[in-house]
Motif scaffolding. Sequence first.
Motif, PDB file in Angstrom:
ATOM      1  N   ALA A 141       0.829  -1.202   0.000  1.00 13.62           N
ATOM      2  CA  ALA A 141       0.000   0.000   0.000  1.00 13.62           C
ATOM      3  C   ALA A 141       0.868   1.258   0.000  1.00 13.62           C
ATOM      4  O   ALA A 141       0.558   2.240  -0.687  1.00 13.62           O
ATOM      5  N   ALA A 142       1.960   1.243   0.759  1.00 11.21           N
ATOM      6  CA  ALA A 142       2.850   2.396   0.807  1.00 11.21           C
ATOM      7  C   ALA A 142       3.461   2.665  -0.569  1.00 11.21           C
ATOM      8  O   ALA A 142       3.515   3.812  -1.032  1.00 11.21           O
ATOM      9  N   ARG A 143       3.913   1.619  -1.234  1.00  9.45           N
ATOM     10  CA  ARG A 143       4.507   1.786  -2.563  1.00  9.45           C
ATOM     11  C   ARG A 143       3.456   2.224  -3.580  1.00  9.45           C
ATOM     12  O   ARG A 143       3.744   3.026  -4.478  1.00  9.45           O
ATOM     13  N   ARG A 144       2.253   1.709  -3.452  1.00 11.72           N
ATOM     14  CA  ARG A 144       1.180   2.125  -4.357  1.00 11.72           C
ATOM     15  C   ARG A 144       0.878   3.605  -4.191  1.00 11.72           C
ATOM     16  O   ARG A 144       0.736   4.339  -5.184  1.00 11.72           O
ATOM     17  N   GLU A 145       0.753   4.062  -2.944  1.00 11.65           N
ATOM     18  CA  GLU A 145       0.473   5.468  -2.697  1.00 11.65           C
ATOM     19  C   GLU A 145       1.605   6.361  -3.207  1.00 11.65           C
ATOM     20  O   GLU A 145       1.360   7.447  -3.726  1.00 11.65           O
TER      21      GLU A 145
END
Length: 231
Positions: A60-64
Amino acid sequence: MPDDPWQPPRILLAVDLVILTLRDARLHVLLVERGIDPFLGTFALPGGFLRDEHEDIEVAARRELLEEAGLSNVHVEPLAVYGEPGRDPRGRVVSVAYLAIAPRLPEPIAGTDAAGASWTSVDDALAPGTELAFDHRRIIIDGIERARTKLEHTALATAFCAKSFTISELQQVYEAVWGVRLDPRNFYRKVQGAHGFIVADGPMRKTPNGRPARLFKAGTAHVLNPPMTRP
């Protein structure tokens, strides 16, 4: 009469990212301008909620990071967890913050719910007149402190230099991240005393004042022994 069955509280899980880099010999943090409420138009760290219960937190962090700033292939590591009640007006939100410290990062590209994205010097980001969304000021301060500690104990600083560099150029990295002026002689002694931190590389280079300076390159050490303690 039997007690009512326990119901778990409704808690939302989010991620926030502190991305630090050096630009023009100053430490910068990546900020986005929020394009939605709450805090519409206010600067904030890139981040957002997990899509569903199946999404991994680091994923999720990389997606954001990709969606809000157009950045990918950046090493991120856990920083801290923030979950105090009232930190988000939308409800009880627990945020897992991640930190990345990398050289030569490109200009960010805003997307999804971010109206803009830019590199901002940490001095400007933390200035009294700068309004930051949520508790992101605190998260940025924590991220900067982690970065300063990493420069004490690891060879990270050499990644911000060219392949060959002078001691003075390496000192500029430490001064930018630590936010202090360092005594050149004392810094030289500490660098040379850290085993495997740097090694000599090639001929000498003329400096702007005309004096020749020795060139170095990163050594094999990843952990500094002894550490480069801050003044």
